[in-house]
Design a protein around this motif. Structure first.
Motif, mmCIF file in Angstrom:
data_model
loop_
_atom_site.group_PDB
_atom_site.id
_atom_site.type_symbol
_atom_site.label_atom_id
_atom_site.label_comp_id
_atom_site.label_asym_id
_atom_site.label_seq_id
_atom_site.Cartn_x
_atom_site.Cartn_y
_atom_site.Cartn_z
ATOM 1 N N ARG A 28 0.913 -1.227 0.088
ATOM 2 C CA ARG A 28 -0.001 -0.009 -0.254
ATOM 3 C C ARG A 28 1.059 1.244 0.149
ATOM 4 N N VAL A 29 0.644 2.283 -0.770
ATOM 5 C CA VAL A 29 1.516 3.242 -0.803
ATOM 6 C C VAL A 29 0.811 4.436 -0.386
ATOM 7 N N LEU A 249 -0.815 6.782 -7.689
ATOM 8 C CA LEU A 249 -0.709 5.491 -8.692
ATOM 9 C C LEU A 249 1.023 5.703 -9.146
ATOM 10 N N SER A 250 1.362 7.094 -9.203
ATOM 11 C CA SER A 250 2.898 7.295 -10.176
ATOM 12 C C SER A 250 3.751 6.742 -8.737
ATOM 13 N N THR A 251 3.612 6.892 -7.644
ATOM 14 C CA THR A 251 4.584 6.374 -6.656
ATOM 15 C C THR A 251 4.296 4.837 -6.663
ATOM 16 N N ALA A 252 3.298 4.264 -7.130
ATOM 17 C CA ALA A 252 3.320 2.984 -7.006
ATOM 18 C C ALA A 252 3.781 2.310 -8.030
ATOM 19 N N ALA A 253 4.291 3.128 -9.142
ATOM 20 C CA ALA A 253 5.014 2.680 -10.428
ATOM 21 C C ALA A 253 6.124 1.605 -10.164
ATOM 22 N N PRO A 254 6.931 1.911 -9.369
ATOM 23 C CA PRO A 254 8.075 0.788 -9.206
ATOM 24 C C PRO A 254 7.596 -0.396 -8.736
ATOM 25 N N PHE A 255 6.487 -0.307 -7.858
ATOM 26 C CA PHE A 255 6.089 -1.587 -6.908
ATOM 27 C C PHE A 255 5.330 -2.366 -8.004
ATOM 28 N N VAL A 256 4.473 -1.914 -8.952
ATOM 29 C CA VAL A 256 3.799 -2.623 -9.941
ATOM 30 C C VAL A 256 4.438 -2.972 -11.052
ATOM 31 N N THR A 262 11.093 -9.422 -12.049
ATOM 32 C CA THR A 262 11.365 -10.623 -11.077
ATOM 33 C C THR A 262 10.579 -11.801 -11.166
ATOM 34 N N GLY A 263 9.664 -11.410 -12.261
ATOM 35 C CA GLY A 263 8.713 -12.694 -12.061
ATOM 36 C C GLY A 263 7.766 -12.547 -10.540
ATOM 37 N N GLY A 264 6.642 -13.234 -10.358
ATOM 38 C CA GLY A 264 5.967 -13.270 -9.274
ATOM 39 C C GLY A 264 4.846 -12.396 -9.288
ATOM 40 N N THR A 265 4.197 -11.925 -8.192
ATOM 41 C CA THR A 265 3.057 -11.151 -8.069
ATOM 42 C C THR A 265 3.172 -10.185 -6.867
ATOM 43 N N VAL A 266 2.637 -8.809 -7.402
ATOM 44 C CA VAL A 266 2.409 -7.577 -6.600
ATOM 45 C C VAL A 266 1.231 -7.311 -6.308
ATOM 46 N N ARG A 267 0.357 -7.216 -5.293
ATOM 47 C CA ARG A 267 -0.865 -6.555 -5.237
ATOM 48 C C ARG A 267 -0.985 -5.263 -4.555
ATOM 49 N N LEU A 268 -1.239 -4.127 -5.329
ATOM 50 C CA LEU A 268 -1.307 -2.865 -4.716
ATOM 51 C C LEU A 268 -2.758 -2.476 -4.111
ATOM 52 N N GLU A 269 -2.925 -2.383 -2.728
ATOM 53 C CA GLU A 269 -3.970 -2.201 -2.206
ATOM 54 C C GLU A 269 -4.499 -0.767 -2.625
ATOM 55 N N GLY A 279 -1.230 7.830 -13.223
ATOM 56 C CA GLY A 279 -0.429 6.648 -13.146
ATOM 57 C C GLY A 279 -1.521 5.445 -13.589
ATOM 58 N N ASP A 280 -2.695 5.639 -13.713
ATOM 59 C CA ASP A 280 -3.726 4.483 -13.928
ATOM 60 C C ASP A 280 -3.293 3.879 -15.244
ATOM 61 N N TRP A 281 -2.512 4.783 -16.163
ATOM 62 C CA TRP A 281 -2.081 4.014 -17.408
ATOM 63 C C TRP A 281 -0.975 2.988 -17.209
ATOM 64 N N LEU A 282 -0.709 2.619 -15.952
ATOM 65 C CA LEU A 282 0.337 1.453 -16.070
ATOM 66 C C LEU A 282 -0.387 0.293 -16.230
ATOM 67 N N ARG A 283 -1.807 0.155 -16.055
ATOM 68 C CA ARG A 283 -2.389 -0.908 -16.140
ATOM 69 C C ARG A 283 -2.160 -1.459 -17.868
ATOM 70 N N SER A 284 -2.377 -0.619 -18.683
ATOM 71 C CA SER A 284 -2.426 -0.616 -20.094
ATOM 72 C C SER A 284 -0.926 -1.073 -20.627
#
Length: 432
Positions: A28-29, A249-256, A262-269, A279-284
């Motif tokens: 969570r950011v 969501l911009s601060t979330a960028a490096p996490f997502v 690395t592979g694996g999974t991150v969930r951003l709460e 920052g929502d553009w990160l999804r696309s």
């Protein structure tokens, strides 16, 4: 080019951790800086107190609170937030507003000084004196603000308040920063005649931030209108008892983006289902780069492949993501280009020159173009990654460290501009 840097102070560095496992984390950011400072400002212009909940607590946010206090407002801490009291405009005397290197404070608060009756001196870090603001200062003067910048078009400058601003119609070149436009729109409800802004020059960058400003104005009771490149905000009595800030969501960028390397999974709460944040553009982007993305009531979940495709990206509307995206693309399977971000040369530093310089110094083949970057993947090695007092470059250094051992990030504390706990959260995410 970025200013020359001295040898790093080894007591003020952070070695970005190398990822040795597939990431598996819930993160969570903090709240959005852009939303927090807009909400604080509109709360200060409101008729009654406003509780701003889940706001960002960072240097920029604290500078905004201090600026509002200096201009006649007040704030107090409450459970999960800050209560902002309206600015009292009938006090006189002289005060100073510290800008730090906060673009939102430097650009959003001068109009507020014109609404009061004080003489207000504005200045900040050396870096803020180099960031563009002249078109906004000219527009404020045209709207009736008594402003003296010594002909510099930059801080330090002084606003002499005369108890109000006439407002009216003004032309504005906002091509260097959408914050120029947002500054006039946010203060517009408090001008005697409101404000009509006609854009001239090039298209403002970051359309989502303009949408964010219009959305917040409406939430606080204003009635902004837009007709293409003309914006109108009539006088209004602002009021909102409470407002909850979304995660940044911009601060979330490096996490997502981390699972892509690395592979694996991150969930951003807390990732919102609908938002004006760029920052929502990160999804696309993640989908375009070959990663798996899902959004539900729990947040955004990214499952990465550990493999990144090369891409041609126009980041004009999401320029603040450029540093971490550029770092990611250094590990792509082919060349990439980033375009549309010439305005980044006027951010906390010349971000394009800084990225080209620092990534190349680590072995990358990165060149800055007129409006972006050209990135050809090449083997990287450890070394000092200078950050030029820019929080987004600290985050870029963290991304590099996922794949490259020995990335020593200079002045990590500068990330406190948007996320004071970033390095700790990053290390926690990477623990098995």
């Amino acid at each position: 080019m970025p200013e020359p840097v001295a040898a790093p102070n080894t007591e003020n560095t952070w070695t970005a951790p190398l990822s040795v496992h597939r990431v598996d984390a819930v993160v969570r950011v903090p709240g959005s800086k852009s939303i927090t400072n807009r909400a604080y400002l509109l709360a200060g212009l409101s008729a009654g107190p406003t509780d701003v909940l889940a706001p960002l607590d960072s240097r920029d946010a604290r500078l905004m609170l201090s600026a509002l206090d200096a201009l006649g407002g007040a704030h107090e801490s409450i459970v999960d937030g800050v209560r902002i009291s309206p600015i009292v405009t009938d006090s006189d005397g002289e005060v100073a507003v510290a800008l730090g290197n906060a673009g939102t404070v430097a650009r959003f608060t001068p109009a507020l000084a014109g609404l009061g009756s004080r003489t207000v001196h504005f200045d900040g870090d050396e870096a803020i004196r180099r960031r563009p603001i002249a078109p906004l200062l000219r527009a404020l003067a045209d709207l009736g603000v008594d402003l003296d910048d010594g002909g510099r078009g930059a801080p330090p400058f002084t606003v002499r308040g005369h108890g109000g601003i006439p407002g009216g119609t003004v032309e504005l070149d906002s091509s260097a920063s959408s914050q120029f436009l947002s500054a006039l729109l946010l203060a517009g409800p408090s001008f005697a005649d409101g404000v009509t802004v006609r854009l001239v020059g090039g298209t403002p960058p970051s359309e989502p931030h303009i949408a964010m400003t219009l959305d917040l104005l409406r939430r606080f009771g204003a009635a902004p209108e837009r007709d293409g490149t003309e914006f109108h905000v009539p006088p209004a009595r602002l009021s909102l008892a409470g407002y909850t800030v979304e995660p940044d969501l911009s601060t979330a960028a490096p996490f997502v983006l981390a699972p892509a390397l690395t592979g694996g999974t991150v969930r951003l709460e807390g990732w919102p289902a609908e938002t004006t944040q760029p920052g929502d553009w990160l999804r696309s982007l993640l989908v375009e780069l070959g990663q798996e993305v899902s959004l539900d009531e729990h947040g955004l979940t990214v499952t990465g492949t550990g493999h990144v495709r090369g891409a041609e990206l126009d980041l004009h509307e999401v320029g603040e993501l450029t540093p971490v995206v550029a770092a990611l693309l250094c590990f792509a399977d082919g060349p990439s280009t980033i375009t549309g971000v010439a305005h980044l040369r006027g951010h906390e530093t010349d971000r394009l020159a800084a990225l080209a310089t620092e990534l190349s110094a680590l072995g990358g083949e990165v060149t800055d173009t007129e409006d972006g970057l050209r990135i050809t993947p090449a083997p990287l090695h450890g070394g000092v990654f200078h950050t030029y007092d820019d929080h987004r470059l600290v985050m870029a250094g963290a991304v590099l460290g996922l794949r490259v051992d020995g990335i020593v990030v200079e002045n990590p504390a500068t990330v406190g501009k948007t996320f004071p706990g970033f390095t700790s959260a990053w290390e926690t995410m990477l623990r098995p």
